[in-house]
Design a protein around this motif. Structure first.
Motif, PDB file in Angstrom:
ATOM      1  N   ILE B 106       8.421  12.630 -14.110  1.00 34.61           N
ATOM      2  CA  ILE B 106       9.368  11.104 -13.991  1.00 34.61           C
ATOM      3  C   ILE B 106      10.438  11.399 -13.421  1.00 34.61           C
ATOM      4  O   ILE B 106      10.866  10.432 -12.565  1.00 34.61           O
ATOM      5  CB  ILE B 106       9.174  10.654 -15.425  1.00 34.61           C
ATOM      6  CG1 ILE B 106       7.894  10.182 -16.047  1.00 34.61           C
ATOM      7  CG2 ILE B 106      10.168   9.394 -15.432  1.00 34.61           C
ATOM      8  CD1 ILE B 106       7.924   9.830 -17.490  1.00 34.61           C
ATOM      9  N   PHE B 107      11.212  12.468 -13.698  1.00 40.39           N
ATOM     10  CA  PHE B 107      12.600  12.583 -13.288  1.00 40.39           C
ATOM     11  C   PHE B 107      12.620  12.524 -11.711  1.00 40.39           C
ATOM     12  O   PHE B 107      13.287  11.947 -11.116  1.00 40.39           O
ATOM     13  CB  PHE B 107      13.153  13.861 -13.919  1.00 40.39           C
ATOM     14  CG  PHE B 107      14.564  14.195 -13.555  1.00 40.39           C
ATOM     15  CD1 PHE B 107      15.672  13.113 -13.804  1.00 40.39           C
ATOM     16  CD2 PHE B 107      14.961  15.135 -12.812  1.00 40.39           C
ATOM     17  CE1 PHE B 107      16.778  13.579 -13.534  1.00 40.39           C
ATOM     18  CE2 PHE B 107      16.149  15.377 -12.126  1.00 40.39           C
ATOM     19  CZ  PHE B 107      17.266  14.782 -12.647  1.00 40.39           C
ATOM     20  N   LEU B 108      11.902  13.571 -11.215  1.00 42.07           N
ATOM     21  CA  LEU B 108      11.707  13.657  -9.877  1.00 42.07           C
ATOM     22  C   LEU B 108      11.321  12.574  -8.958  1.00 42.07           C
ATOM     23  O   LEU B 108      11.669  12.218  -7.884  1.00 42.07           O
ATOM     24  CB  LEU B 108      10.733  15.030  -9.546  1.00 42.07           C
ATOM     25  CG  LEU B 108      11.624  16.188  -9.847  1.00 42.07           C
ATOM     26  CD1 LEU B 108      10.551  17.478  -9.505  1.00 42.07           C
ATOM     27  CD2 LEU B 108      12.796  16.427  -9.373  1.00 42.07           C
ATOM     28  N   GLY B 109      10.149  11.861  -9.743  1.00 43.38           N
ATOM     29  CA  GLY B 109       9.585  10.766  -8.971  1.00 43.38           C
ATOM     30  C   GLY B 109      10.663   9.719  -8.856  1.00 43.38           C
ATOM     31  O   GLY B 109      10.690   9.031  -7.791  1.00 43.38           O
ATOM     32  N   ARG B 170       6.780   7.865  -8.434  1.00 43.56           N
ATOM     33  CA  ARG B 170       7.569   7.492  -7.133  1.00 43.56           C
ATOM     34  C   ARG B 170       6.955   6.290  -6.453  1.00 43.56           C
ATOM     35  O   ARG B 170       7.826   5.148  -6.187  1.00 43.56           O
ATOM     36  CB  ARG B 170       7.329   8.581  -6.196  1.00 43.56           C
ATOM     37  CG  ARG B 170       8.057   8.236  -4.791  1.00 43.56           C
ATOM     38  CD  ARG B 170       7.812   9.255  -3.857  1.00 43.56           C
ATOM     39  NE  ARG B 170       8.177   8.664  -2.512  1.00 43.56           N
ATOM     40  CZ  ARG B 170       7.078   8.006  -1.673  1.00 43.56           C
ATOM     41  NH1 ARG B 170       5.813   7.725  -2.051  1.00 43.56           N
ATOM     42  NH2 ARG B 170       7.337   7.762  -0.507  1.00 43.56           N
ATOM     43  N   THR B 171       5.504   5.987  -6.521  1.00 39.04           N
ATOM     44  CA  THR B 171       4.908   4.737  -5.908  1.00 39.04           C
ATOM     45  C   THR B 171       5.230   3.756  -6.847  1.00 39.04           C
ATOM     46  O   THR B 171       5.481   2.607  -6.227  1.00 39.04           O
ATOM     47  CB  THR B 171       3.403   5.017  -5.888  1.00 39.04           C
ATOM     48  OG1 THR B 171       3.304   6.413  -5.555  1.00 39.04           O
ATOM     49  CG2 THR B 171       2.911   4.242  -4.865  1.00 39.04           C
ATOM     50  N   GLN B 172       5.225   3.886  -8.195  1.00 36.23           N
ATOM     51  CA  GLN B 172       5.201   2.843  -9.118  1.00 36.23           C
ATOM     52  C   GLN B 172       6.670   2.329  -8.741  1.00 36.23           C
ATOM     53  O   GLN B 172       7.190   1.001  -8.873  1.00 36.23           O
ATOM     54  CB  GLN B 172       5.156   3.221 -10.497  1.00 36.23           C
ATOM     55  CG  GLN B 172       3.989   3.535 -10.846  1.00 36.23           C
ATOM     56  CD  GLN B 172       3.213   2.292 -11.609  1.00 36.23           C
ATOM     57  OE1 GLN B 172       3.770   1.559 -12.147  1.00 36.23           O
ATOM     58  NE2 GLN B 172       1.994   2.212 -11.297  1.00 36.23           N
ATOM     59  N   VAL B 173       7.873   3.273  -8.791  1.00 36.52           N
ATOM     60  CA  VAL B 173       9.022   2.727  -8.748  1.00 36.52           C
ATOM     61  C   VAL B 173       9.479   2.065  -7.383  1.00 36.52           C
ATOM     62  O   VAL B 173      10.229   0.991  -7.188  1.00 36.52           O
ATOM     63  CB  VAL B 173      10.163   4.238  -8.833  1.00 36.52           C
ATOM     64  CG1 VAL B 173      11.497   3.700  -8.406  1.00 36.52           C
ATOM     65  CG2 VAL B 173       9.888   4.657 -10.194  1.00 36.52           C
ATOM     66  N   LEU B 174       8.683   2.494  -6.374  1.00 40.59           N
ATOM     67  CA  LEU B 174       8.801   2.031  -4.966  1.00 40.59           C
ATOM     68  C   LEU B 174       8.485   0.313  -5.165  1.00 40.59           C
ATOM     69  O   LEU B 174       9.177  -0.355  -4.704  1.00 40.59           O
ATOM     70  CB  LEU B 174       8.276   2.720  -3.879  1.00 40.59           C
ATOM     71  CG  LEU B 174       8.808   3.855  -3.355  1.00 40.59           C
ATOM     72  CD1 LEU B 174       8.088   4.653  -2.196  1.00 40.59           C
ATOM     73  CD2 LEU B 174      10.391   3.656  -2.948  1.00 40.59           C
TER      74      LEU B 174
END
Lengths: 560, 289
Positions: B106-109, B170-174
């Motif tokens: 989660i952190f890196l993403g 990452r995809t979710q956050v994007l």
């Protein structure tokens, strides 16, 4: 079947979703060769009725009784095979969103071939049919379009493709569900004209589902008004519009801002027609403080987007692609003034607003707020200015965090700007919600538990949390029913008087802002092409685009 | 004040989700198995009827009886006790490995989604490189370097699973980053940490947790597999893998040892996977009515 029986006969039809009745004992006919408009507010059951005719009701829907006859055949007894034989052939459907109605991975030509699966013609013949259909919907460069993908077409062109696919088999009935709602005013007029001509060419019947009364008046022969699953009124357009027999219909017509010629200070709403109050030039003049310097002053602003290059582009030395979204735009808003920024989608009006909040970087120019150039200060200094101006996003529900109760969302600006200490936050949230006419129990609701109009009110409440000097509202009435549009309009009109707010409204809907705005700014392809007082712009538009826009929006009857 | 009501509705929501989970037979089954798995994992040491590592050569390879419910193994240890205590290893691994992996992912993403494109790309490259190692080859190499232990297994699992969480986040956050409510927050001057913690994290955590619940059986499987190969938990510490390994040599004459360790392995795998799928169905806003 004789030519005199109606094409569609709906008899005593009731459709339920669980315990909720969506369509309540509806009896309705669609005559051959005529265009029937089906109007109503969102949730009135008009789409459910249209879906029932083409047999595409969601699984949760249950038809409790009644019948639908198409050309004498009972549609409710149809099996999947039966439907396959008439859908796309005798019955055609054009949906609301042309963006998602086409398969993004297939070329237009391929999709137009697939829809002719029932035909036994050769591929060459089918391609010729597709080309003919595209030409029939007045698609420029029809041949080239066949080998294009949907994303290479504009919104209006995509809707043309959808219509071409629908009419290709020369259907007996064409159903369009809000087919023009997602389009700009100028495009809407084009598509309506097109539908009218096509209907005449093919001689089909048409069911035109919409909430837009003006379009119905323009296009349809007959009109049916629905409200909460019931049919309120049915008749020819001229009859119903000039002399409505039902109270609901007459209220709906009275509330339509495009039917109110005079400039209003308050618009009538469905449940309170007496609210209508004409604008008074004297109070308007008092509200605007023209003597001091403008509150917001945008000078020669350029906003350019650079498309990010992929690794291959960089290696092959491909230059960066630039899109000029805003070109040397200048704009002033005096304290207390309401300005409408008008333009079609993609004209850069939303980008201009985002640039004022430094959400997108500006290339050149200055943005003065209360005398300070926002583009030359640091992020930390910018923060204090963010308390004095608020941005209301376009999508009322999408601009609220779905996992946050409304009460928390509303006071979020207070917490963010560190002004929350010493306040009872729950009371503050209730106070803000009451300010925009929502009751205290909305504090614990989640965004998905509200209607669009309620969510829009929450958006206004959040924008007001810090008592800003200015609100920038991006399409504040888009997607709302006529009466709710009026409510939001009245709310903004009230607030600007009681809180001496400056408001910048970004919109492509002239009907509403005509009443609210003191001045209009017209934007076209990233440039501001015309500014002037609302009265002057409407009476004597200078720029060619303004003229087209006014014609599309207001039509000749208001003496444009 | 508003905070309290927030938590309150959060609690009722959790209760609603559990009620919905238990409303189907398969859901109820998975809830029962998963609960039992963790309860036994915690209490295994105390409820085991025998000492799981105590040898009793005279009583070797006995069949199931009232004294030894699942029989004994080749050195006379009680298989039932070994199974109960072995659950501790499985549940400890499942919880630690998956939560460490989740935290890192989660952190890196989130970082990848919110930094410059170059850092994003480099991180993606690293994620994909790590993901492309065959897990078993990687595990054998790591064990050869650091020696077999439960911590080595945790390390292997973390390294081989965190990239998929990071990619998912990452995809979710994007996609969330361009949502209007995030832009609304930026317009009102919200700082990045607050946007990440208050507005993005709660909307990302749901799907990630579901993937995590489906990854738990994978972790248990890796441990069992490595222990079976003699590269996992050091004997005589009981784990499902070591029991399987012990029983495998005698599968012809005394199959109950393999069955008694294999059955819980299959049951928990099915239960966690079903739970994850049911959770996804219940929590997905598109499927929610």
């Amino acid at each position: 079947m004789t030519e005199h029986t109606p094409l569609i006969e709906i008899n005593d039809l009731a459709i339920k979703f669980g315990s909720h009745t969506a369509v309540n004992n509806v009896t309705m006919d669609i005559s051959r060769g005529r265009i029937m408009g089906l109007v109503g507010e969102s949730g009135s059951g008009k789409s459910t009725l249209a879906n029932a005719i083409i047999g595409l009701l969601p699984y949760a829907a249950q038809i409790s009784h009644g019948s639908i006859h198409f050309d004498g055949r009972n549609l409710l007894s149809f099996t999947a095979q039966d439907w396959g034989k008439i859908r796309g052939k005798d019955l055609a459907y054009v949906s609301q969103d042309p963006m998602s109605a086409l398969n993004p991975t297939l070329r237009i030509g391929k999709q137009m071939l697939d829809i002719q699966h029932f035909s036994e013609q050769s591929t060459t013949e089918k391609l010729a049919n597709a080309l003919a259909a595209l030409e029939q919907v007045r698609m420029p460069q029809a041949q080239a379009r066949l080998s294009m993908y949907p994303h290479e077409l504009s919104g209006g062109q995509k809707q043309r493709v959808c219509i071409a696919m629908a009419i290709m088999a020369r259907p007996k009935l064409l159903i369009t569900d809000e087919a023009t709602t997602a389009l700009d005013a100028t495009l809407e007029v084009e598509i309506v004209q097109l539908l009218k001509e096509l209907q005449k060419d093919i001689g089909c019947s048409m069911l035109f589902v919409t909430h837009h009364l003006t379009v119905v008046e323009e296009l349809c022969d007959d009109v049916t008004v629905m409200h909460q699953g019931d049919i309120k009124e049915c008749g020819t357009v001229s009859e119903v519009f000039s002399n409505p027999s039902d109270k609901y219909t007459s209220n709906l017509l009275t509330c339509d801002p495009s039917r109110i010629e005079e400039k209003c200070r308050r618009l009538p709403i469905m449940f309170n027609l007496g609210l209508k109050e004409l604008a008074d030039p004297e109070t308007d003049r008092k509200r605007i403080n023209n003597k001091s310097r403008p509150l917001l002053s945008i000078r020669h602003l350029d906003v350019t987007f650079r498309k990010p290059r992929s690794l291959i582009d960089i290696l092959t030395g491909k230059p960066k692609q630039r899109v000029e979204a805003v070109k040397t735009a200048s704009l002033d808003i005096a304290p207390g003034e309401t300005v409408a920024l008008i333009g079609e989608s993609g004209s850069g009006k939303s980008t201009l607003a985002r640039a004022a909040f430094r959400l997108v970087p500006s290339e050149k120019g200055e943005i003065y707020f209360d005398g300070t150039d926002l583009l030359s200060i640091t992020n930390a200094d910018m923060r204090s200015f963010r308390n004095e101006m608020s941005l209301m996003m376009q999508d009322p529900i999408g601009s609220l965090n779905p996992r946050m109760p409304v009460g928390t969302s509303v006071i979020e600006p207070l917490i963010v700007s560190e002004k929350a200490s010493g306040l009872n936050l729950r009371d503050e949230a209730i106070h803000l919600l009451e300010l925009v006419g929502l009751s205290a129990d909305f504090v614990d609701r989640y965004p998905h538990e509200m209607s669009g109009g309620q969510a829009r009110r929450v958006g206004v409440a959040r924008a007001l949390a810090l008592r800003p000097k200015m609100i920038i509202a991006d399409e504040p009435t888009a997607g709302l029913d006529v009466s709710i549009q009026g409510e939001i309009f009245n709310l903004l009109a009230e607030l600007r008087e009681s809180m001496s707010l400056s408001i910048l409204i970004i919109t492509h809907n002239l009907h509403v802002v005509r009443h609210l705005a003191d001045r209009m700014v017209i934007m076209y392809h990233g440039e501001i092409v015309e500014t002037g007082t609302t009265e002057n712009v409407i009476r004597a538009p200078k720029h060619a685009y303004t003229k087209v826009l006014l014609e599309a929006n207001l039509q000749a009857k208001y003496g444009v | 004040m508003a905070q309290r009501t927030n938590k309150h509705t959060g609690l009722t929501r959790v209760r609603n989700v559990i009620r919905k989970l238990c409303s189907t037979p398969l859901g109820l089954f998975s809830v029962i198995i998963v609960t039992a798995f963790f309860v036994v994992g915690i209490t295994g040491d105390w409820i085991a009827p025998y000492d799981p590592i105590k040898l009793d050569i005279r009583a070797k390879l006995q069949g199931p009886s009232s004294a030894h419910w699942l029989g004994t193994d080749q050195v006379g240890r009680d298989v039932f006790s070994r199974l109960l205590v072995g659950t501790k290893v499985a549940s400890y691994l499942a919880v630690t490995a998956v939560s460490i992996s989740l935290a890192i992912g989660i952190f890196l993403g989130m970082i990848a989604a919110f930094t410059s494109r170059w850092i994003d790309w480099s991180m993606l490259l690293i994620f994909d490189t790590v993901r492309s190692f065959p897990t078993l080859m990687f595990a054998l190499a790591v064990i050869a370097l650091f020696g077999p232990s439960i911590n080595t297994i945790i390390g292997i699992v973390v390294i081989s699973t965190f990239p998929s969480y990071a990619r998912l986040v990452r995809t979710q956050v994007l996609s969330l980053r361009s949502m209007e409510y995030i832009e609304a927050q930026r317009a009102m001057g919200t700082r990045l940490p607050r946007i990440l913690m208050r507005h993005i994290f709660p909307n990302v955590i749901g799907p990630v947790m579901i993937v995590a619940s489906m990854d738990i059986p994978l972790v248990i499987g890796v441990e069992a597999g490595l222990s079976f190969l003699g590269l996992g938990v050091r004997p005589p510490t009981p784990s499902w893998g070591t029991i399987l390994n012990d029983g495998f040599s005698f599968i012809r004459n005394t199959p109950w040892i393999v069955i008694s360790a294999g059955l819980p392995l299959i049951l928990t795998t099915v239960a966690f996977t079903t739970l994850g799928e049911r959770l996804r169905d219940i929590l997905d806003p598109k499927l929610r009515r």
